[in-house]
Design a protein around this motif. Structure first.
Motif, PDB file in Angstrom:
ATOM      1  N   UNK A  16       0.827  -1.223   0.000  1.00 35.02           N
ATOM      2  CA  UNK A  16       0.000   0.000   0.000  1.00 35.02           C
ATOM      3  C   UNK A  16       0.840   1.244   0.000  1.00 35.02           C
ATOM      4  N   UNK A  17       0.331   2.273  -0.698  1.00 35.42           N
ATOM      5  CA  UNK A  17       1.054   3.526  -0.770  1.00 35.42           C
ATOM      6  C   UNK A  17       0.987   4.257   0.549  1.00 35.42           C
ATOM      7  N   UNK A  18      -0.036   3.963   1.388  1.00 35.11           N
ATOM      8  CA  UNK A  18      -0.142   4.627   2.677  1.00 35.11           C
ATOM      9  C   UNK A  18      -0.967   3.759   3.603  1.00 35.11           C
ATOM     10  N   UNK A  19      -0.815   3.961   4.921  1.00 30.18           N
ATOM     11  CA  UNK A  19      -1.563   3.220   5.904  1.00 30.18           C
ATOM     12  C   UNK A  19      -2.880   3.932   6.188  1.00 30.18           C
ATOM     13  N   UNK A  20      -4.019   3.188   6.136  1.00 30.53           N
ATOM     14  CA  UNK A  20      -5.316   3.790   6.370  1.00 30.53           C
ATOM     15  C   UNK A  20      -5.787   3.494   7.783  1.00 30.53           C
ATOM     16  N   UNK A  21      -6.500   4.432   8.363  1.00 33.34           N
ATOM     17  CA  UNK A  21      -7.101   4.227   9.664  1.00 33.34           C
ATOM     18  C   UNK A  21      -8.304   3.300   9.515  1.00 33.34           C
ATOM     19  N   UNK A  22      -8.577   2.472  10.548  1.00 36.08           N
ATOM     20  CA  UNK A  22      -9.760   1.600  10.467  1.00 36.08           C
ATOM     21  C   UNK A  22     -11.028   2.412  10.236  1.00 36.08           C
ATOM     22  N   UNK A  23     -11.935   1.859   9.443  1.00 38.55           N
ATOM     23  CA  UNK A  23     -13.203   2.519   9.131  1.00 38.55           C
ATOM     24  C   UNK A  23     -14.313   1.727   9.804  1.00 38.55           C
ATOM     25  N   UNK A  24     -14.781   2.176  11.001  1.00 34.58           N
ATOM     26  CA  UNK A  24     -15.804   1.409  11.725  1.00 34.58           C
ATOM     27  C   UNK A  24     -17.063   1.195  10.903  1.00 34.58           C
ATOM     28  N   UNK A  25     -17.497   2.223  10.103  1.00 33.41           N
ATOM     29  CA  UNK A  25     -18.712   2.064   9.326  1.00 33.41           C
ATOM     30  C   UNK A  25     -18.587   0.942   8.299  1.00 33.41           C
ATOM     31  N   UNK A  26     -17.444   0.878   7.596  1.00 35.41           N
ATOM     32  CA  UNK A  26     -17.255  -0.171   6.593  1.00 35.41           C
ATOM     33  C   UNK A  26     -17.140  -1.544   7.260  1.00 35.41           C
ATOM     34  N   UNK A  27     -16.397  -1.615   8.383  1.00 33.81           N
ATOM     35  CA  UNK A  27     -16.279  -2.890   9.084  1.00 33.81           C
ATOM     36  C   UNK A  27     -17.632  -3.337   9.627  1.00 33.81           C
ATOM     37  N   UNK A  28     -18.450  -2.377  10.090  1.00 37.88           N
ATOM     38  CA  UNK A  28     -19.784  -2.729  10.582  1.00 37.88           C
ATOM     39  C   UNK A  28     -20.620  -3.339   9.462  1.00 37.88           C
ATOM     40  N   UNK A  29     -20.528  -2.779   8.256  1.00 41.79           N
ATOM     41  CA  UNK A  29     -21.271  -3.323   7.115  1.00 41.79           C
ATOM     42  C   UNK A  29     -20.822  -4.747   6.805  1.00 41.79           C
ATOM     43  N   UNK A  30     -19.506  -5.021   6.892  1.00 44.26           N
ATOM     44  CA  UNK A  30     -19.004  -6.368   6.626  1.00 44.26           C
ATOM     45  C   UNK A  30     -19.521  -7.351   7.679  1.00 44.26           C
ATOM     46  N   UNK A  31     -19.479  -6.963   8.966  1.00 41.51           N
ATOM     47  CA  UNK A  31     -20.019  -7.834  10.011  1.00 41.51           C
ATOM     48  C   UNK A  31     -21.519  -8.059   9.811  1.00 41.51           C
ATOM     49  N   UNK A  32     -22.252  -7.005   9.454  1.00 44.44           N
ATOM     50  CA  UNK A  32     -23.699  -7.091   9.233  1.00 44.44           C
ATOM     51  C   UNK A  32     -24.001  -8.159   8.183  1.00 44.44           C
ATOM     52  N   UNK A  33     -23.184  -8.191   7.118  1.00 40.15           N
ATOM     53  CA  UNK A  33     -23.381  -9.181   6.048  1.00 40.15           C
ATOM     54  C   UNK A  33     -22.984 -10.576   6.496  1.00 40.15           C
ATOM     55  N   UNK A  34     -21.834 -10.699   7.198  1.00 44.72           N
ATOM     56  CA  UNK A  34     -21.344 -12.009   7.618  1.00 44.72           C
ATOM     57  C   UNK A  34     -22.300 -12.692   8.597  1.00 44.72           C
ATOM     58  N   UNK A  35     -22.834 -11.940   9.557  1.00 42.77           N
ATOM     59  CA  UNK A  35     -23.676 -12.514  10.599  1.00 42.77           C
ATOM     60  C   UNK A  35     -25.021 -13.000  10.065  1.00 42.77           C
ATOM     61  N   UNK A  36     -25.405 -12.572   8.868  1.00 43.51           N
ATOM     62  CA  UNK A  36     -26.687 -12.981   8.293  1.00 43.51           C
ATOM     63  C   UNK A  36     -26.536 -14.058   7.232  1.00 43.51           C
ATOM     64  N   UNK A  37     -25.317 -14.527   7.038  1.00 39.87           N
ATOM     65  CA  UNK A  37     -25.096 -15.584   6.064  1.00 39.87           C
ATOM     66  C   UNK A  37     -25.308 -16.953   6.708  1.00 39.87           C
ATOM     67  N   UNK A  38     -25.779 -17.968   5.941  1.00 40.33           N
ATOM     68  CA  UNK A  38     -25.933 -19.319   6.478  1.00 40.33           C
ATOM     69  C   UNK A  38     -24.576 -19.863   6.953  1.00 40.33           C
ATOM     70  N   UNK A  39     -24.593 -20.616   8.032  1.00 40.27           N
ATOM     71  CA  UNK A  39     -23.354 -21.210   8.520  1.00 40.27           C
ATOM     72  C   UNK A  39     -22.575 -20.318   9.454  1.00 40.27           C
ATOM     73  N   UNK A  40     -23.185 -19.253   9.938  1.00 40.16           N
ATOM     74  CA  UNK A  40     -22.513 -18.377  10.902  1.00 40.16           C
ATOM     75  C   UNK A  40     -22.275 -19.162  12.195  1.00 40.16           C
ATOM     76  N   UNK A  41     -21.012 -19.427  12.545  1.00 43.52           N
ATOM     77  CA  UNK A  41     -20.703 -20.294  13.672  1.00 43.52           C
ATOM     78  C   UNK A  41     -20.296 -19.495  14.903  1.00 43.52           C
ATOM     79  N   UNK A  42     -20.063 -20.236  15.982  1.00 47.76           N
ATOM     80  CA  UNK A  42     -19.755 -19.603  17.265  1.00 47.76           C
ATOM     81  C   UNK A  42     -18.424 -18.839  17.248  1.00 47.76           C
ATOM     82  N   UNK A  43     -17.337 -19.382  16.616  1.00 42.10           N
ATOM     83  CA  UNK A  43     -16.083 -18.586  16.564  1.00 42.10           C
ATOM     84  C   UNK A  43     -16.278 -17.234  15.886  1.00 42.10           C
TER      85      UNK A  43
END
Length: 307
Positions: free
Chosen positions: A2-29
């Motif tokens: 990467x040309x530069x280091x980016x700060x974490x983006x809570x909104x984008x990470x929240x969207x990724x978690x929102x999608x993952x938690x609603x997919x079939x096969x969401x396990x305990x880990x």
């Protein structure tokens, strides 16, 4: 890298978690990892805001209604369902580019540039908010530019290479070329060697020092390319020489995750030249707007309206 280091983006990470938690096969880990992520206050707040917004889009629960007003309530239910679908469509429209990138094999975030070497020795330089899929297993190596821009340094290993860009196919006969997907068209620039663009029944051979634009309907005539500035984005600069103003604004807005909306179509075709800092797109936009007597208005963090 990467040309530069980016700060974490809570909104984008929240969207990724929102999608993952609603997919079939969401396990305990996975749920435990989500709980650990929520320990950070900013992350928990971002997810709570997303969950609240999603709940607001849900249709209200059905309630018993008197028979004499059944017809009126029925029409109300249809309007609420329509509003819900419109809201869901708006959310899908806003986040579809992000979901495309997350679903691609190789991708970069907004404002990030990355270089990577493939198994066959070919090097990819991905621009901000770009995504690609790669298949090197057959006699013909297949690449698919999903969105954004890529600079290719192709390793010739005796096999053919094709790059899919929208409905077009690019047959690569050279070693260095650049492909980009813009709002209304796609573009190929050949720096060394040759490449063939095939679109429907049309085709165009592009030699070193030439560029061509194309879309789902046609391939435009060949043009001379400015090789000194074609890949200036790799060093964090946008060096525009007699470039349409709308295209410059689109590139700068894209570097801060916004889509461009030009109120005056004629202004978009105005030709401009300049050297713009892609790592500080907000400052570059303000400077360009002042020079061109334009007014910029951000909308919900997703659009940039230019008047």
């Amino acid at each position: 890298m990467p040309a530069k280091q980016l700060q974490p983006d809570p909104q984008q990470e929240a969207l990724e978690w929102f999608s993952l938690l609603r997919q079939p096969g969401c396990d305990e880990p996975l749920r435990q990892a989500f709980a650990a992520w929520c320990q950070v206050q900013q992350n928990a707040q971002a997810y709570a805001e997303l969950e609240t917004f999603w709940q607001q889009l849900q249709p209200p629960p059905a309630r018993p209604r008197p028979r004499q007003v059944a017809a009126r309530r029925s029409h109300l239910g249809k309007w609420l369902a329509l509003l819900f679908l419109l809201g869901l469509g708006a959310v899908a429209y806003l986040y579809w580019p992000l979901m495309q990138r997350l679903g691609s094999e190789l991708h970069t975030d907004v404002g990030e540039r990355r270089s990577m070497r493939l198994a066959d020795g070919t090097t990819l330089h991905l621009d901000s908010a770009s995504a690609m899929n790669v298949d090197l297993r057959g006699r013909t190596r297949h690449l698919h530019l999903v969105q954004g821009q890529v600079f290719l340094e192709v390793m010739l290993d005796g096999r053919a290479m094709e790059v899919e860009v929208g409905d077009a196919r690019i047959q690569v006969f050279g070693t260095r070329l650049q492909l980009a997907r813009h709002a209304g068209h796609d573009e190929l620039v050949v720096l060394s060697g040759k490449a063939m663009v095939l679109q429907g029944g049309d085709q165009r051979m592009v030699s070193a020092g030439e560029r061509v634009t194309f879309d789902g309907k046609r391939i435009d005539p060949l043009q001379k390319a400015d090789l000194k500035t074609a890949d200036s984005w790799r060093s964090g600069r946008l060096k525009a020489t007699d470039m349409p103003l709308g295209q410059v604004l689109e590139r700068l807005a894209g570097y801060q995750g916004q889509r461009l909306w030009m109120m005056d179509e004629q202004t978009a075709h105005r030709r401009v030249s300049g050297d713009f800092n892609l790592d500080r797109p907000g400052e570059s936009l303000e400077s360009l707007a002042a020079a061109q007597h334009l007014k910029l208005q951000g909308v919900l963090g997703h659009w940039l309206v230019v008047r």
